[in-house]
Design a protein around this motif. Sequence first.
Motif, mmCIF file in Angstrom:
data_model
loop_
_atom_site.group_PDB
_atom_site.id
_atom_site.type_symbol
_atom_site.label_atom_id
_atom_site.label_comp_id
_atom_site.label_asym_id
_atom_site.label_seq_id
_atom_site.Cartn_x
_atom_site.Cartn_y
_atom_site.Cartn_z
ATOM 1 N N LYS A 43 0.854 -1.182 0.000
ATOM 2 C CA LYS A 43 0.000 0.000 0.000
ATOM 3 C C LYS A 43 0.893 1.237 0.000
ATOM 4 O O LYS A 43 2.010 1.196 0.524
ATOM 5 C CB LYS A 43 -0.899 -0.004 1.245
ATOM 6 N N PRO A 44 0.413 2.352 -0.536
ATOM 7 C CA PRO A 44 1.195 3.592 -0.461
ATOM 8 C C PRO A 44 1.426 3.973 1.001
ATOM 9 O O PRO A 44 0.581 3.724 1.865
ATOM 10 C CB PRO A 44 0.307 4.622 -1.166
ATOM 11 N N THR A 45 2.559 4.580 1.278
ATOM 12 C CA THR A 45 2.936 4.945 2.640
ATOM 13 C C THR A 45 2.841 6.448 2.848
ATOM 14 O O THR A 45 3.272 7.229 2.002
ATOM 15 C CB THR A 45 4.366 4.481 2.955
ATOM 16 N N PHE A 83 -3.949 3.301 3.143
ATOM 17 C CA PHE A 83 -2.540 3.661 3.217
ATOM 18 C C PHE A 83 -1.864 2.955 4.388
ATOM 19 O O PHE A 83 -2.507 2.595 5.376
ATOM 20 C CB PHE A 83 -2.362 5.175 3.416
ATOM 21 N N LYS A 112 10.200 6.579 0.137
ATOM 22 C CA LYS A 112 9.138 5.734 -0.416
ATOM 23 C C LYS A 112 7.744 6.267 -0.089
ATOM 24 O O LYS A 112 6.748 5.710 -0.549
ATOM 25 C CB LYS A 112 9.278 4.307 0.127
ATOM 26 N N SER A 113 7.663 7.310 0.726
ATOM 27 C CA SER A 113 6.362 7.858 1.107
ATOM 28 C C SER A 113 5.791 8.725 -0.002
ATOM 29 O O SER A 113 6.527 9.296 -0.809
ATOM 30 C CB SER A 113 6.492 8.690 2.385
ATOM 31 N N ILE A 114 4.452 8.847 0.004
ATOM 32 C CA ILE A 114 3.817 9.712 -0.990
ATOM 33 C C ILE A 114 3.387 11.044 -0.389
ATOM 34 O O ILE A 114 2.961 11.941 -1.106
ATOM 35 C CB ILE A 114 2.613 9.021 -1.656
ATOM 36 N N ASP A 173 -5.699 11.465 -2.833
ATOM 37 C CA ASP A 173 -6.475 10.357 -3.394
ATOM 38 C C ASP A 173 -7.925 10.800 -3.557
ATOM 39 O O ASP A 173 -8.811 10.327 -2.865
ATOM 40 C CB ASP A 173 -6.358 9.145 -2.449
#
Length: 285
Positions: free
Chosen positions: A25-27, A47, A74-76, A155
């Motif tokens: 999952k996105p972080t 998330f 790596k986080s969004i 999102d």
Amino acid sequence: MKTLLPIICLLLALSSCRNTEKNDKPTITVTIEPLRYFTEAIASDKFNVVSIVPEGSSPETYDPTPQQMVNLNKSIAYLRIGYIGFEQSWISKLQENFPKLPFYDTSAGVNLIHQQCSHSHGNNGEHGIEPHIWNSTENAKIIANNICNALEEIDNKNSDYYQHKLDSITEIIERIDNEIRNIISGAEKTFLIYHPALTYFARDYGLEQISIEEGGKEPSPAHLQSLIKLCREKNAKVIFVQQEFDMRNAETIAKELGVKVIPVNPLNYNWTEEMTNTAKALCTK
């Protein structure tokens, strides 16, 4: 901070060579555990939420590890709590190192407490901003709304989902507020605390917080004696101490006054439990 940069750059380079797992999952990264609680309550299963400052560490002085910097790559998105010492020291550097990472300030719209103090929370100037905004039900609703807005921007297709989750956490916050008001209705209005982390809590409920710290440092013997005198005048019955601080001075005051030292953890992930337990402690006889 500078000594970390070569290590960080190397780890980032190595990290970029690895394949990201398809099912991850996105972080989203946040600063502290209470902010992770609110973010997870609204993001739910959409998330993975991680906090930079681990439980038991002070967000006033914490420095991120090189591995945390790799993970941040790596986080969004990054959600900050507002004015805590870690953020004042590191946010500019993080934004510089991760220019494509969006940063969101969850303190936007909070009625901040400005106070003159000689100790540092990473604030600028003599009139510092009290940073512990999350220890307040009124502020918690604002923080939750800011988180929802950030998630909707990140999102947008799941906007209704996040609004539904916001409604749910707002109901929980309001229930906790009602519980606290009922609990403390007959409590003493003055309490001591080693580090003044409950300023907004005190404002919400008409309480008086007295800090044992003297200018952000260990209190002098003279300061301890003045505190003991003040506590007698104010009829303070409770002394709070956070786990990351030394209990000796609090125990000295408690012994002199014949009152209890009670551990609190304002950085607890379980925000609802911590808020109600703090209120219950004020009724300790």
